[in-house]
Design an enzyme around this catalytic site. Structure first.
Site, mmCIF file in Angstrom:
data_model
loop_
_atom_site.group_PDB
_atom_site.id
_atom_site.type_symbol
_atom_site.label_atom_id
_atom_site.label_comp_id
_atom_site.label_asym_id
_atom_site.label_seq_id
_atom_site.Cartn_x
_atom_site.Cartn_y
_atom_site.Cartn_z
ATOM 1 N N ARG A 161 0.826 -1.209 0.000
ATOM 2 C CA ARG A 161 0.000 0.000 0.000
ATOM 3 C C ARG A 161 0.865 1.266 0.000
ATOM 4 N NH1 ARG A 161 -5.431 -0.575 2.067
ATOM 5 N NH2 ARG A 161 -6.156 -2.372 0.935
ATOM 6 N N ARG A 177 -3.698 6.734 0.579
ATOM 7 C CA ARG A 177 -4.240 7.992 1.095
ATOM 8 C C ARG A 177 -3.333 8.758 2.055
ATOM 9 N NH1 ARG A 177 -10.135 6.353 2.865
ATOM 10 N NH2 ARG A 177 -9.270 4.294 2.463
ATOM 11 N N ARG A 194 -6.734 11.134 -6.519
ATOM 12 C CA ARG A 194 -7.924 10.339 -6.190
ATOM 13 C C ARG A 194 -9.208 11.154 -6.416
ATOM 14 N NH1 ARG A 194 -11.881 7.819 -4.131
ATOM 15 N NH2 ARG A 194 -11.798 6.540 -2.272
ATOM 16 N N ASP A 239 -6.268 -3.168 -7.361
ATOM 17 C CA ASP A 239 -6.768 -3.824 -6.154
ATOM 18 C C ASP A 239 -7.020 -5.298 -6.446
ATOM 19 O OD1 ASP A 239 -7.828 -2.950 -3.325
ATOM 20 O OD2 ASP A 239 -9.133 -4.541 -4.056
ATOM 21 N N TYR A 282 -13.986 -12.877 -0.057
ATOM 22 C CA TYR A 282 -14.696 -11.628 -0.393
ATOM 23 C C TYR A 282 -16.001 -11.921 -1.127
ATOM 24 C CZ TYR A 282 -11.325 -8.261 1.296
ATOM 25 O OH TYR A 282 -10.544 -7.504 2.119
HETATM 26 O O1 CP3 Z 1 0.242 -2.013 -2.400
HETATM 27 C C1 CP3 Z 1 -0.051 -1.115 -3.205
HETATM 28 O O2 CP3 Z 1 0.270 0.075 -3.052
HETATM 29 C C2 CP3 Z 1 -0.742 -1.510 -4.504
HETATM 30 C C3 CP3 Z 1 -2.150 -1.320 -4.533
HETATM 31 C C4 CP3 Z 1 -3.038 -2.205 -3.686
HETATM 32 C C5 CP3 Z 1 -4.275 -1.742 -3.168
HETATM 33 N N1 CP3 Z 1 -4.911 -2.798 -2.599
HETATM 34 C C6 CP3 Z 1 -4.758 -0.365 -3.300
HETATM 35 C C7 CP3 Z 1 -5.910 0.056 -2.482
HETATM 36 C C8 CP3 Z 1 -2.932 -3.547 -3.344
HETATM 37 C C9 CP3 Z 1 -1.789 -4.513 -3.589
HETATM 38 C C10 CP3 Z 1 -4.133 -3.917 -2.661
HETATM 39 C C11 CP3 Z 1 -4.405 -5.290 -2.200
HETATM 40 C C12 CP3 Z 1 -5.596 -5.562 -1.398
HETATM 41 N N2 CP3 Z 1 -6.848 -5.014 -1.507
HETATM 42 C C13 CP3 Z 1 -5.643 -6.563 -0.398
HETATM 43 C C14 CP3 Z 1 -4.506 -7.471 -0.020
HETATM 44 C C15 CP3 Z 1 -3.565 -6.841 0.907
HETATM 45 C C16 CP3 Z 1 -4.088 -6.584 2.283
HETATM 46 O O3 CP3 Z 1 -4.273 -5.421 2.599
HETATM 47 O O4 CP3 Z 1 -4.313 -7.561 3.015
HETATM 48 C C17 CP3 Z 1 -6.947 -6.562 0.133
HETATM 49 C C18 CP3 Z 1 -7.460 -7.460 1.245
HETATM 50 C C19 CP3 Z 1 -7.702 -5.589 -0.586
HETATM 51 C C20 CP3 Z 1 -9.150 -5.266 -0.430
HETATM 52 C C21 CP3 Z 1 -9.305 -3.835 -0.098
HETATM 53 N N3 CP3 Z 1 -9.201 -2.817 -1.017
HETATM 54 C C22 CP3 Z 1 -9.521 -3.261 1.177
HETATM 55 C C23 CP3 Z 1 -9.704 -4.027 2.462
HETATM 56 C C24 CP3 Z 1 -9.530 -1.864 0.994
HETATM 57 C C25 CP3 Z 1 -9.652 -0.816 2.061
HETATM 58 C C26 CP3 Z 1 -10.991 -0.248 2.151
HETATM 59 C C27 CP3 Z 1 -10.904 1.242 2.352
HETATM 60 O O5 CP3 Z 1 -11.943 1.876 2.141
HETATM 61 O O6 CP3 Z 1 -9.845 1.745 2.699
HETATM 62 C C28 CP3 Z 1 -9.330 -1.610 -0.370
HETATM 63 C C29 CP3 Z 1 -9.260 -0.299 -1.033
HETATM 64 C C30 CP3 Z 1 -7.899 0.128 -1.472
HETATM 65 N N4 CP3 Z 1 -7.034 -0.649 -2.207
HETATM 66 C C31 CP3 Z 1 -7.298 1.399 -1.282
HETATM 67 C C32 CP3 Z 1 -6.053 1.368 -1.920
HETATM 68 C C33 CP3 Z 1 -5.056 2.480 -2.040
HETATM 69 C C34 CP3 Z 1 -7.940 2.579 -0.574
HETATM 70 C C35 CP3 Z 1 -8.894 3.236 -1.524
HETATM 71 C C36 CP3 Z 1 -9.023 4.718 -1.324
HETATM 72 O O7 CP3 Z 1 -8.182 5.475 -1.804
HETATM 73 O O8 CP3 Z 1 -10.021 5.106 -0.746
#
Ligand code: CP3
Length: 338
Positions: free
Chosen positions: A25, A29, A38, A75, A146
């Site tokens: 990540r 944000r 964003r 994602d 999921y």
């Molecule tokens: O690592 C990186 O920088 C690459 C991008 C990346 C994202 N998600 C961007 C993201 C990667 C590799 C992921 C993987 C991901 N997504 C996982 C596996 C890793 C982990 O965290 O265990 C999982 C379980 C997800 C599912 C997911 N997507 C969740 C739980 C969330 C958070 C919900 C939230 O509202 O914050 C996301 C959203 C997400 N994925 C964001 C980002 C930058 C936040 C979105 C935003 O900007 O609002």
């Protein structure tokens, strides 16, 4: 090949001058620059499909933190749309996935449905040849969870009941996801990424026997097939591994990415695999001195001169302080391997 190949040398266990560092990540944000980009799209999924913006976001951690690898901005839930599911990211609520629970209603995955992801990879490589580019996907179990839960879960109760009570359907679902992820990662590799990471974020919710009977064979098959076809390193990320660490060690992944529930020096004794991780992300909320101390404590506990990649045990959080993240990266980069 990228100019700064430190990550690849560490993975091939060749000599390195310092440990490579990137962060899960790393584009998110907590960065002002991310928040600005964003805002240009109505929601997170539209942002992932906007190739120009996703390329810019993917590059931010190289520009602002000078990390040793770029992970593509996307994602793990993105390819689920290609199975005919509705995926939503509602502000403040986390992700949601709509599925009727019928394996028969899933569409056959067409990797072309995610062509924007491969374009992002090609463009990121076109714009910088400095560091390697990491592609990624969710692991079959984590994606299945999921789909079955409809989103995030604390106890994975629905997933477990589905797995135990609808064993045949669960197996079919895992097979479909294994094939889907194989096709999706293959297309990412063909687009040019140098490494792939498979995120099994929720496998740690399972008992040892459930991991053994319902998960291991699919993950192993996926990684094995990737390794037979492509000469590219595979990283397996998992958490809360105490019940299934020996299975993870048996996977044909080149790198195991560990969370902070294990001692990296102990895992090192059990395997020649490359290790990644495992700093507790909460350290980023500590004062600068504590942050440095905890980071150095981890680095000193790594009993290796190569074959290790610094990362957190899980991803960066939105409320973290950019300056602390920068300090973390610099601390790792300034550390001399004894
Ligand atoms: O690592 C990186 O920088 C690459 C991008 C990346 C994202 N998600 C961007 C993201 C990667 C590799 C992921 C993987 C991901 N997504 C996982 C596996 C890793 C982990 O965290 O265990 C999982 C379980 C997800 C599912 C997911 N997507 C969740 C739980 C969330 C958070 C919900 C939230 O509202 O914050 C996301 C959203 C997400 N994925 C964001 C980002 C930058 C936040 C979105 C935003 O900007 O609002």
């Amino acid at each position: 090949m990228p100019k700064r190949d430190l990550l690849l040398r560490a993975i091939h266990q060749n000599p390195i001058e310092r440990f490579p560092v990137w962060l899960m990540r790393q584009a998110g944000r907590y960065m002002k620059e991310y928040r600005e980009l964003r805002e240009k799209e109505k929601d997170f999924l539209s942002l992932c499909k906007n190739v120009d913006l996703s390329v810019k976001i993917s590059l931010l951690p190289l520009e602002l933190l000078d990390v040793d690898a770029i992970i593509i901005f996307s994602d793990i839930l993105v390819p689920l749309e290609g199975l005919g599911l509705t995926v939503r990211f509602v502000e403040g609520e986390g992700p949601s996935v709509e599925w009727d629970g019928k394996v028969g209603s899933l569409k056959k995955y067409d990797p072309e449905s995610n062509s924007f992801v491969y374009q992002i990879i090609q463009r990121v490589i076109g714009e910088q040849q400095e560091v390697p580019v990491i592609g990624f996907a969710g692991a079959p179990f984590t994606l299945a969870s999921y789909m079955i839960e409809g989103g995030a879960s604390r106890d994975f109760l629905r997933t477990k009941l589905f797995m135990w009570e609808r064993e045949y359907d669960f197996g079919r679902l895992m097979e479909i996801l294994t094939d889907t992820i194989y096709d999706y990662l293959s297309a990412q590799i063909e687009a040019g990424c140098h490494v792939v990471q498979i995120f099994d974020s929720w496998a740690g919710a399972l008992s040892r026997s459930d991991y053994e009977y319902h998960v291991y064979q699919y993950t192993d098959h996926l990684i094995g097939r990737m390794k037979e076809k492509y000469d590219i390193p595979v990283i397996y990320f998992f958490r809360n591994s105490s019940s299934f660490m020996d299975f993870a060690l048996n996977l044909r992944a080149d790198v195991l990415s560990l969370d902070w529930s294990v001692d990296i020096s102990e895992v090192s004794l059990k395997t020649d695999k490359v290790l990644q991780g495992n700093l507790e992300p909460a350290v980023l909320y500590a004062e600068e001195e504590t942050l440095k101390l905890k980071t150095l404590e981890l680095l000193r506990s790594v009993p290796r001169k190569t074959g290790y990649i610094f990362n957190l045990g899980h991803g960066l959080a939105p409320d973290m302080d950019f300056n602390k993240v920068k300090l973390l990266v610099d601390t790792v980069k300034n550390y001399n391997i004894p």
